[in-house]
Design an enzyme around this catalytic site. Sequence first.
Site: not given
Length: 333
Positions: A186, A230-233
């Site tokens: 993102l 994970g995270g924005d991935e």
Amino acid sequence: MTPAKILVVDDEVELERLIRQRFRKKIQAQEFDFLFAADGVEALRRLQSGIQVDMVLTDINMPKMDGLTLLGQLSGLRQPLRAVVMSAYSDMSSIRRAMNQGAFDFLTKPIDFQDLELTIQKTLQSVQAIREQQQQLQQAQQALMRVAYYDSLTGLPNRSWFIQRLAQLIEQPSANRLYAVLFIDLDRFKLINDSFGHVIGDALLTQVAQRLQHSLQSCPQSPGVVARLGGDEFAILLEDVKNIAEVIVIVQQIQTQLERPFQIEEMEIYSQASIGITLNSLGLKRYDRPEELLRDADVAMYCAKAQGKGRFQVFDPTMQIPAKSALFVKESR
């Protein structure tokens, strides 16, 4: 209410009549459902046919297959049932052998029907306890599977699941099978997260996950799955694609979906995505490890991000050269 199924194995025809007479009310009330077999062979055939039985009440001395042999066969059946053996009081040695082979209880002949009813109730309670334990174990295993292979925020498969699925595809090579991996990052997510807080950031990730899934549902010709790495991935696996042109069409549809504003707590939040694409077959290049597929899609994503927001790039082996050079410079500092 489902009646308890009790398989009675005995070559005495009179026993069937007596049982039906003694337990008439419970049969009519659908508490018990008695099935009858004349010997172990017939009993085993019924059990192996898939019929769900809660309890086996078997005589020891029978033609064709005796009760002890039948007991030995019951352990191979995939259903939680208990066996109770019947034999003459003078045949205690056979009863002892039956108990050593896993019989739950025993009755002596001639049958005391009051004792039989109590034994049936006790046996069925034991079977119910076993089933409850199995159900609890199954639920615990499913919970562990969700923790191990699914993302708690979005409910999507996680990196471990994604890597495992890629490994399965690599282990089943097909000269004509083409699949694609999309690596999605993102744009501006850190800014949004820092500006509005983690609650808004988590809500955005959840809505992004939903839009990605919706995008795939609108492309039934290319079945795929979305995962959160994970995270924005995020990552998408597109199985059985025809060519890169088909993949690009899907990527463009995904980006169109993500360009629309997200409605979160009466706010309109805008976020785009950079997407890297790789295929399992790139000319002469073949992948042996799932991590390599994901790595190259990641490299392509960074190349797309370097060109601006909301872009995509198809991986090319030459992309690894600047990526490795940047890593060398970073480690040298």
